[in-house]
Design an enzyme around this catalytic site. Structure first.
Site, PDB file in Angstrom:
ATOM      1  N   VAL A  59     -20.930 -26.104  15.846  1.00 34.54           N
ATOM      2  CA  VAL A  59     -20.612 -27.359  15.107  1.00 34.54           C
ATOM      3  C   VAL A  59     -20.183 -26.952  13.798  1.00 34.54           C
ATOM      4  O   VAL A  59     -19.559 -27.938  13.011  1.00 34.54           O
ATOM      5  CB  VAL A  59     -21.455 -28.503  15.146  1.00 34.54           C
ATOM      6  CG1 VAL A  59     -21.722 -28.912  16.385  1.00 34.54           C
ATOM      7  CG2 VAL A  59     -22.879 -27.928  14.585  1.00 34.54           C
TER       8      VAL A  59
ATOM      9  N   ASP B 230     -29.004 -26.129  -4.583  1.00 35.35           N
ATOM     10  CA  ASP B 230     -27.533 -26.323  -4.146  1.00 35.35           C
ATOM     11  C   ASP B 230     -27.438 -27.863  -3.695  1.00 35.35           C
ATOM     12  O   ASP B 230     -27.013 -28.157  -2.725  1.00 35.35           O
ATOM     13  CB  ASP B 230     -27.265 -25.493  -3.000  1.00 35.35           C
ATOM     14  CG  ASP B 230     -25.705 -25.428  -2.720  1.00 35.35           C
ATOM     15  OD1 ASP B 230     -24.926 -25.423  -3.758  1.00 35.35           O
ATOM     16  OD2 ASP B 230     -25.274 -25.020  -1.480  1.00 35.35           O
TER      17      ASP B 230
END
Length: 519
Positions: A21, A148
């Site tokens: 995915v 992040d």
């Protein structure tokens, strides 16, 4: 993806890999079935960094365990269910399979309304607070920094208790990959969201995440980035985070001044000047609850934004919502990053011209104006008010004049007129993209550096014009051309000349960066 040899593979005698995915420099994510639990769907993430020695394996086990414990501690952190190393020494995480949209997807068309923003940011802050407070591992308190934080790393799902809920993806992965990589050859983090100290390679603490959170909050509220570099290189972003100041919120957004102060506080260059803990941010957010009201941007009953289909994927079909790092133009790049890296077309002359085009991204086709100026011209137009005007003529040939003005007091007005043939496929596509996006980007190129866009300016299209653009596109499909398009262009040009003085006067008087007659 259909030819992936991992499809159907049984991992650790338990997880049957179904399909890929998403992928990027950090690794790959597969949808999988947990055969031990009767085929329950899970997400399996393989890290690209192979574990070649015992020290790396120990580090991975520690980070994976801490991430799993954090997911148990906070409902606003994705849950890690299992982890291991396959026969190729590739480490993997097994995570809950999330059905929802990333914040990056939610803000691709319009900013998030204040009530919804407060809910989602509170959830993100609660997840960060749990991480910053730390997890006990082997009798030692481990404080966790994400490193992040960005919109594509926040997934918004439907929770049976909370309703709409935000979850943070992938704690620990950036640290693990960075610790295993050659520090002189790599940089882990997303440049647009990195704190100044992260770009300097300093030891990080929770205040680095708070800076990244400030960038994300600004983007959620305005759809713009608080800082834009002169180019998309590491050096360009380094200069932006260290020296540039964010633009104040546009008055038309109607946001509280105290909220802008909070966001700008998070974006302080020195970490001592930021909120020192996430709890300070949560306490400040609490003050806005009484002033916020529900509006049309609130999610509907299935948790998605209006006219937005809910996808049964961990993040999204393209990998845009997966927190992979990629140094090329890929799904992970924001639209701004993509546009900054696009060169001036080889089939266009290196002259001071402007032309419209569509940029293909994973969020769809994005309309832009590409403008070539001399280097001084680019520098002079970085701080400009923007105004857009659309004029349409159905006869003798269906034609749209798309005019943009860049204005500042020192250098005056720079007019950027473009004509779209609405009997052509290209004209139709660009016009409909403008109507659907509700904004466009002006890409500034320098004559001496055509290989890369130097700066980007955003211009929002009013709701009235968006509606009219769609109507004009539809009308033009059934309107016959009875004359030369050159005649239509001449007529539209004359009409614009009549309006120019009035437009410049309006722009001069406006306190807004982005001005439009339709507002």
């Amino acid at each position: 993806m259909n030819q992936d040899t991992n499809n159907g593979r049984l991992l650790a005698n338990r997880y049957e890999l179904c399909d890929l995915v998403g992928e990027g420099a950090m690794g790959r994510v597969y949808r999988a079935k947990d055969t031990v639990l009767g085929g329950v769907t899970v997400a399996v993430k393989f890290l690209s960094q192979a574990l070649l020695n015992d020290n790396m394996r120990d580090r991975f086990e520690r980070e994976a365990t801490i991430s799993a414990l954090l997911g148990e501690k906070s409902i606003h952190v994705v849950r890690v269910k299992d982890y291991g190393v396959d026969e190729h020494n590739a480490p993997f995480y097994v995570m809950e399979f999330l059905s929802g949209e990333s914040i990056n997807e939610l803000i691709c068309h319009k900013p998030i309304a204040l009530p919804r923003f407060l809910t989602l940011i509170r959830h993100v802050c609660l997840g960060l607070e749990s991480a910053h407070q730390g997890i006990y591992f082997n009798g030692e308190l481990s404080h966790i920094i994400h490193r992040d934080i960005k919109p594509s790393n926040i997934i918004v799902i439907q929770d049976p208790t909370l309703g709409e809920a935000a979850k943070i993806l992938d704690f620990g992965i950036a640290k693990l990959v960075q610790a295993s990589a050659n520090q002189t050859q790599s940089f882990m983090g997303t440049l647009a969201y990195c704190s100044p100290e992260q770009m300097e390679g300093k030891e990080l603490d929770n205040r680095s995440d708070i800076y990244s959170l400030g960038v994300m909050m600004y983007e959620m509220l305005t759809m713009d980035m608080p800082l834009l570099p002169q180019n998309s290189s590491f050096g360009g972003w380094y200069q932006a985070h260290h020296n540039f100041k964010p633009e104040p919120f546009s008055e038309r957004l109607g946001l509280p001044r105290d909220l802008q102060d909070l966001v700008f506080g998070c974006l302080a260059k020195e970490r001592e000047d930021r909120p020192q803990t996430v709890r300070e941010i949560l306490d400040t957010l609490q003050l806005f609850d009484s002033t916020s009201q529900n509006n049309s941007d609130q999610p509907n009953q299935n948790g998605s934004s209006p006219q937005k289909e809910q996808l049964d994927l961990p993040y999204d079909t393209t990998g845009h919502g997966l927190n992979f790092e990629n140094k090329t133009i890929h799904a992970e790049s924001s639209t701004t990053d993509i546009c900054l890296q696009i060169p001036w077309p080889a089939n266009k002359p290196l002259r001071k011209i402007v032309f419209p085009r569509l940029i293909e991204t994973n969020l769809g086709d994005v309309p832009v104006l590409s403008v070539m100026l001399d280097p001084e011209g680019v520098e002079n137009r970085i701080s400009s008010k923007r105004y857009n005007q659309f004029l349409y003529l159905s006869h003798p040939h269906p034609t749209l004049l798309w005019a943009t003005i860049l204005y500042n007091d020192e250098y005056g007005a720079k007019w950027l007129p473009c004509y779209l043939d609405l009997k052509s496929n290209k004209g139709q596509q660009i016009t409909r993209a403008l109507a659907e996006e509700g904004k466009y980007r002006v890409l500034l190129y320098a004559l001496n550096e055509p290989g890369q866009c130097q700066h980007i300016l955003n211009s929002v299209i009013s709701d009235r014009y968006c509606k009219m653009l769609g109507q004009w596109a539809n009308i033009s499909q059934v309107t016959k051309s009875v004359g030369d398009i050159k005649i239509a262009k001449s007529v539209l040009s004359q009409e614009l000349e009549k309006l120019k003085d009035k437009i410049v006067t309006k722009v001069k008087k406006s306190n807004l960066t982005d001005v439009n007659a339709g507002r």
